[in-house]
Design a protein around this motif. Structure first.
Motif, short mmCIF file in Angstrom:
data_model
loop_
_atom_site.label_atom_id
_atom_site.label_comp_id
_atom_site.label_asym_id
_atom_site.label_seq_id
_atom_site.Cartn_x
_atom_site.Cartn_y
_atom_site.Cartn_z
N ASN A 1 -96.43 -33.54 31.13
CA ASN A 1 -97.68 -33.44 30.37
C ASN A 1 -97.61 -34.18 29.05
O ASN A 1 -98.58 -34.82 28.62
CB ASN A 1 -98.05 -31.97 30.14
N LYS A 2 -96.46 -34.11 28.40
CA LYS A 2 -96.27 -34.80 27.11
C LYS A 2 -96.36 -36.32 27.31
O LYS A 2 -97.04 -37.02 26.56
CB LYS A 2 -94.92 -34.41 26.52
N LYS A 3 -95.69 -36.82 28.33
CA LYS A 3 -95.72 -38.25 28.60
C LYS A 3 -97.11 -38.70 29.07
O LYS A 3 -97.55 -39.79 28.72
CB LYS A 3 -94.65 -38.62 29.63
N LEU A 4 -97.77 -37.85 29.84
CA LEU A 4 -99.13 -38.18 30.29
C LEU A 4 -100.08 -38.24 29.10
O LEU A 4 -100.90 -39.18 29.00
CB LEU A 4 -99.62 -37.14 31.31
N GLN A 5 -99.98 -37.29 28.20
CA GLN A 5 -100.84 -37.29 27.02
C GLN A 5 -100.57 -38.52 26.16
O GLN A 5 -101.51 -39.18 25.68
CB GLN A 5 -100.61 -36.01 26.21
N ASP A 6 -99.30 -38.85 25.98
CA ASP A 6 -98.92 -40.03 25.19
C ASP A 6 -99.48 -41.30 25.84
O ASP A 6 -100.03 -42.16 25.17
CB ASP A 6 -97.40 -40.09 25.07
N TYR A 7 -99.34 -41.38 27.15
CA TYR A 7 -99.83 -42.53 27.89
C TYR A 7 -101.35 -42.63 27.77
O TYR A 7 -101.90 -43.71 27.51
CB TYR A 7 -99.42 -42.44 29.36
N LEU B 1 -101.74 -50.72 25.29
CA LEU B 1 -100.55 -51.20 25.98
C LEU B 1 -100.82 -52.48 26.75
O LEU B 1 -101.93 -52.69 27.26
CB LEU B 1 -100.05 -50.12 26.97
N THR B 2 -99.79 -53.28 26.84
CA THR B 2 -99.92 -54.49 27.66
C THR B 2 -99.90 -54.07 29.13
O THR B 2 -99.40 -52.99 29.46
CB THR B 2 -98.74 -55.46 27.39
N PRO B 3 -100.43 -54.90 29.99
CA PRO B 3 -100.46 -54.55 31.42
C PRO B 3 -99.08 -54.21 31.99
O PRO B 3 -98.95 -53.27 32.78
CB PRO B 3 -101.05 -55.79 32.09
N SER B 4 -98.04 -54.93 31.60
CA SER B 4 -96.70 -54.65 32.15
C SER B 4 -96.15 -53.33 31.63
O SER B 4 -95.52 -52.57 32.38
CB SER B 4 -95.73 -55.80 31.83
N VAL B 5 -96.39 -53.01 30.36
CA VAL B 5 -95.93 -51.73 29.80
C VAL B 5 -96.74 -50.59 30.43
O VAL B 5 -96.18 -49.54 30.77
CB VAL B 5 -96.05 -51.72 28.26
N GLU C 1 -96.98 -45.95 34.03
CA GLU C 1 -97.58 -45.31 35.19
C GLU C 1 -96.52 -45.03 36.26
O GLU C 1 -96.53 -43.97 36.89
CB GLU C 1 -98.70 -46.18 35.76
N LYS C 2 -95.62 -45.99 36.42
CA LYS C 2 -94.53 -45.80 37.38
C LYS C 2 -93.62 -44.65 36.94
O LYS C 2 -93.21 -43.82 37.76
CB LYS C 2 -93.72 -47.09 37.52
N GLU C 3 -93.33 -44.58 35.65
CA GLU C 3 -92.50 -43.50 35.11
C GLU C 3 -93.17 -42.14 35.32
O GLU C 3 -92.51 -41.16 35.71
CB GLU C 3 -92.25 -43.74 33.61
#
Length: 171
Positions: A68-74, A81-85, A90-92
């Motif tokens: 949830n923390k990473k999803l909120q940050d994302y 963010l650049t497309p590659s980042v 998203e993969k992470e």
């Protein structure tokens, strides 16, 4: 002669009745689940299982909090963010979600394994006591009422719960 035949017939009838009484099946029933839950060891096992379950739950919750923390940050930074980042993030997130799902499935298996490991000695002890009481009292069959297979229990079938509890020194 009639008297001898009558006596022989009477003797045979008496022997047949006695033989039938000796070989007549004797039935008993027990609610093994009620027996198991009445044992002091059961409470200890349930406390151990509850603690094990809580530990698994805490680990899963940590994974969910991280996700949830990473999803909120994302979600907050997605536009910058650049497309590659963005693709890497998203993969992470997908891998972390998959890891959480796999952990949940493994935790369920681990809990069932632990439950079996802790309960099996108690079940074995109960089964041994039921068999001992069954043999000692000459029962042909002992049915488990708690298993839910009995559709009818005759008044002639004896409930042996108290006998088995006495054998196990429970209550």
């Amino acid at each position: 002669m009639k008297r001898v035949v009558f006596l022989v017939a009477l003797l045979l009838a008496g022997m047949a009745t006695q033989l039938m009484a000796q070989t007549a099946p004797k039935f008993a029933h027990i609610d093994s689940q009620a027996l198991i839950t009445s044992m002091p060891k059961h409470d200890t096992i349930m406390k151990q299982l509850k603690a094990f379950e809580q530990d698994l739950y805490d680990q899963l919750e940590q994974l969910q909090v991280e996700y949830n923390k990473k999803l909120q940050d994302y979600t907050q930074k997605r536009e910058s963010l650049t497309p590659s980042v963005r693709e890497a993030k998203e993969k992470e997130l997908a891998e972390l979600g998959q890891r959480a799902n796999e952990f949940q499935q493994a935790a369920q298996r681990d809990f069932q394994t632990q439950q079996g490991k802790l309960l099996q000695p108690l079940i074995d002890e109960v089964n041994a006591a039921i068999q001992k009481v069954g043999k000692a009292n000459g029962y042909t069959y002992v049915f488990d009422k708690g298993a839910g297979f009995l559709l009818y229990v005759s008044p002639d079938s004896e409930d042996i719960l108290e006998k088995v509890q006495k054998e196990l020194k429970v209550k």
